[in-house]
Scaffold this active site. Sequence first.
Site, PDB file in Angstrom:
ATOM      1  N   HIS A   1       2.134   5.349  12.328  1.00 42.21           N
ATOM      2  CA  HIS A   1       2.628   5.407  10.946  1.00 42.21           C
ATOM      3  C   HIS A   1       3.536   6.628  10.843  1.00 42.21           C
ATOM      4  CE1 HIS A   1       2.012   4.781   6.520  1.00 42.21           C
ATOM      5  NE2 HIS A   1       2.188   6.094   6.473  1.00 42.21           N
TER       6      HIS A   1
ATOM      7  N   ARG B   1       0.868  -1.188   0.000  1.00 44.58           N
ATOM      8  CA  ARG B   1       0.000   0.000   0.000  1.00 44.58           C
ATOM      9  C   ARG B   1       0.910   1.246   0.000  1.00 44.58           C
ATOM     10  NH1 ARG B   1      -0.816   4.871   2.439  1.00 44.58           N
ATOM     11  NH2 ARG B   1      -0.630   3.978   4.523  1.00 44.58           N
ATOM     12  N   GLU B   2       1.451   1.595   1.159  1.00 46.90           N
ATOM     13  CA  GLU B   2       2.378   2.735   1.201  1.00 46.90           C
ATOM     14  C   GLU B   2       3.502   2.532   0.185  1.00 46.90           C
ATOM     15  OE1 GLU B   2       2.363   5.620   3.439  1.00 46.90           O
ATOM     16  OE2 GLU B   2       3.865   6.255   1.980  1.00 46.90           O
TER      17      GLU B   2
ATOM     18  N   HIS C   1      -6.535  -0.160   2.677  1.00 45.69           N
ATOM     19  CA  HIS C   1      -6.433   1.207   3.201  1.00 45.69           C
ATOM     20  C   HIS C   1      -7.325   2.090   2.344  1.00 45.69           C
ATOM     21  CE1 HIS C   1      -4.174   5.117   3.459  1.00 45.69           C
ATOM     22  NE2 HIS C   1      -4.017   4.749   4.710  1.00 45.69           N
TER      23      HIS C   1
ATOM     24  N   ARG D   1      -9.980   0.050  11.436  1.00 48.21           N
ATOM     25  CA  ARG D   1      -9.118   1.043  12.067  1.00 48.21           C
ATOM     26  C   ARG D   1      -9.507   2.409  11.541  1.00 48.21           C
ATOM     27  NH1 ARG D   1      -3.866   2.990   9.337  1.00 48.21           N
ATOM     28  NH2 ARG D   1      -5.571   3.965   8.186  1.00 48.21           N
TER      29      ARG D   1
ATOM     30  N   HIS E   1       6.476   8.801   8.670  1.00 43.91           N
ATOM     31  CA  HIS E   1       7.299   9.085   7.497  1.00 43.91           C
ATOM     32  C   HIS E   1       8.695   9.515   7.940  1.00 43.91           C
ATOM     33  CE1 HIS E   1       4.845   8.542   3.858  1.00 43.91           C
ATOM     34  NE2 HIS E   1       3.891   8.466   4.765  1.00 43.91           N
TER      35      HIS E   1
ATOM     36  N   THR F   1       2.256  12.030   8.679  1.00 44.35           N
ATOM     37  CA  THR F   1       2.177  11.964   7.218  1.00 44.35           C
ATOM     38  C   THR F   1       3.277  12.756   6.529  1.00 44.35           C
ATOM     39  OG1 THR F   1      -0.197  11.768   7.544  1.00 44.35           O
ATOM     40  CG2 THR F   1       0.546  12.286   5.318  1.00 44.35           C
TER      41      THR F   1
ATOM     42  N   HIS G   1      38.921  -1.012  16.872  1.00 47.46           N
ATOM     43  CA  HIS G   1      37.676  -1.778  16.768  1.00 47.46           C
ATOM     44  C   HIS G   1      37.972  -3.233  16.403  1.00 47.46           C
ATOM     45  CE1 HIS G   1      34.451   1.556  16.292  1.00 47.46           C
ATOM     46  NE2 HIS G   1      35.493   2.046  16.917  1.00 47.46           N
TER      47      HIS G   1
END
Lengths: 430, 430
Positions: free
Chosen positions: B231, B50-51, B110, B170, B233, B204, B328
């Site tokens: 959610h 979806r996204e 969605h 939802r 971004h 968003t 390291h």
Amino acid sequence: MCQTDNSASAPNDLVAVDSRPVTRPSNPYQPVGDYLSNVGRFKIIESTLREGEQFANAYFDTETKIKIAKALDDFGVDYIELTSPAASEQSRLDCEAICKLGLKAKILTHVRCDMRDAKLAVETGVDGLDIVIGTSSFLREHSHGKDMAYITKTALEVIEFVKSKGLEVRFSSEDSFRSDLVDLLSLYSAVDKAGVNRVGIADTVGCASPRQVYDLVRTLRGVVSCDIETHFHNDTGCAIANAFCALEAGATHVDTSVLGIGERNGITPLGGLLARMLVTSPDYVKSKYKLHLIKEIEDLVAEAVEVNTPFNNPITGFCAFTHKAGIHAKAILNNPSTYEILNPEDFGLTRYVHFASRLTGWNAVKTRVGQLGLVMTDDQVKEVTAKIKALADVRPIAIDDADSIIRSFHLTLQNGHDGQTNGAAPAVAA
Amino acid sequence: MCQTDNSASAPNDLVAVDSRPVTRPSNPYQPVGDYLSNVGRFKIIESTLREGEQFANAYFDTETKIKIAKALDDFGVDYIELTSPAASEQSRLDCEAICKLGLKAKILTHVRCDMRDAKLAVETGVDGLDIVIGTSSFLREHSHGKDMAYITKTALEVIEFVKSKGLEVRFSSEDSFRSDLVDLLSLYSAVDKAGVNRVGIADTVGCASPRQVYDLVRTLRGVVSCDIETHFHNDTGCAIANAFCALEAGATHVDTSVLGIGERNGITPLGGLLARMLVTSPDYVKSKYKLHLIKEIEDLVAEAVEVNTPFNNPITGFCAFTHKAGIHAKAILNNPSTYEILNPEDFGLTRYVHFASRLTGWNAVKTRVGQLGLVMTDDQVKEVTAKIKALADVRPIAIDDADSIIRSFHLTLQNGHDGQTNGAAPAVAA
């Protein structure tokens, strides 16, 4: 994908962006002013030429180092940190060469908490030394094998020596978030009293989370009076957020590298940190850093270490200002602030609105029709949008495909037809 | 760069990693147990389909969608979210096809908070609907143009309808962090009373910072009794950290996509989130997700959208488990926990220790000498290390160069010479 018509929308965009800070006080989630917070007055210690040299692919010859140092200086970073002159003879010579450039940024070198290294470093002409030693039980047992008493004694000796030479000195633990809190605070309190300019907190393994960082820095802020420098690795993807929370808790300095290059997957990236800080403190960030140079600097370093800028990099990722879903595209075309917290123009970059997909909305197509110099009613735009979406359902389509469909449809309209042109095999109007 | 000798060190590594959780209670920066926190019992709503489809480069045909859905299901995600069937006819057909696969994961789609879209969605066979509407003044003015009263009324109608069909529902705002807090809480309180399964908080535009997220979610946790989905971004690089802080504040679900693909530079990445959560809740994460599949899934999606995995990606970036600086490398060879918070073996990956550079320490070279089956005293290793560093000061050197120098030096030793072989023109021992 289409570039928005900047000639029409740029002045409005600019106004919208400049007015964003004004709207923020009404945001109930914005933390209220806090005397601890340094989000509006932080300094950057740019470590591409130290931490960045520890990146797997990094090999910087002298010329490249000088190019990077000059670019960072022009960009506006406060400090440039270099690999220890004890690492190799060429490292020592490069350190001397960069010190002679006469940059505005102060030059630091990063050395082990060891008198031999410190003596070598002060002779190079640097403005200051960043001294480091591991304090976690992991590092005390498996790296240098020293106990806290020895660490404290050595630290005080080295600090006194560096101060006697008139140079800045920072003392940092390594792996601070897995060190004993009492040990750490005792040590920092001692070096603070000895007159260090900064103490450093380092998440050497990338295990810290934002609220842990806030708590530790806030605690430390109450213990020392000197500045607090912070250094975050990105193994668990929190390096930018951790740096931000450290500043909120009273840290004064953040270590960065260009594209975040460093050991393993690196540290807080310069560009990503500035994206974060620009949203929070736009006036400070814009007044201090030449943001339009960020892409050039990232390109320079990416080429030097032979990597590509990640597709999803903040600001400069190829899609950072690309909008696709119909609902997003529509709103962006009305007002970019709807789906953009950063303004691409601040970085000399351009916004794109994607309209050649099955997620396309007719508002994006309407804009494209205008850009092509065509005139249609809204109903006609909706009709041609349906054609574009139908083709995009079958195969990926490029901007040329969409443009062809639009032009073909428009031609049909002019010829008095009913718009039944086959979008999949368009005749392109000249 | 050399692979560590797994045959020798793997059993110890495994012990070291398994014992990490046991050491954590002594870490003073670890937040104490908190009844709000869900860091040890979160669920993932995977939104690559979806996204991710809103990512600039994404075009998923049906076959690819099914492949991705199956891979995510096998990996162990709780939910798979699909593009709205209202987006296009093919989107609707794909939604139906994926619902018929009989996956363990629940399938969501969605949709806009609109009865027409909801009616279309409930017919596809999905387990639930994720309903969304913009609530910020930006979106109310420039996107859909509706006021809060209208939004609430529509939301309640759509929710009642979806529940009447026996599906999960939802309700989420868009741009929650720029919405009026009182509006938002009133709306969520109303939909909670109406019986939604989850409310959603969405950053968003990618403007939220970790402590803002914590505060809003904690406030919301006191207002609603349903689950809380989040959610984030990634415009300002905080998407992983924000998801983590949301879970700390009582959120129950996190939206992810593979490699973070989505609008602009995307959202919380699946792999990066799991890197974060694995450090905090190793038992939960290892018991629930097939971590060794993460690279395969990322490769699948990267190929489908024609991008490269970012060089600095958590876990799967090419250098995520590569150690370079001498200090390291030395410690890693003693005990990987010194400079690693993640164990590459948990992901079916391998650790590398880089020794062919000017930053090389003799401990790394000693390991390499052993791997080559050669025997040298420590003094001899130090001598050959100096030769490697001298060459690395002049030009970038590869593992073959370093191996040649080591072998040549060893041959000289065997022939009773004094080790003065020219490292730059080595004769390779068979």
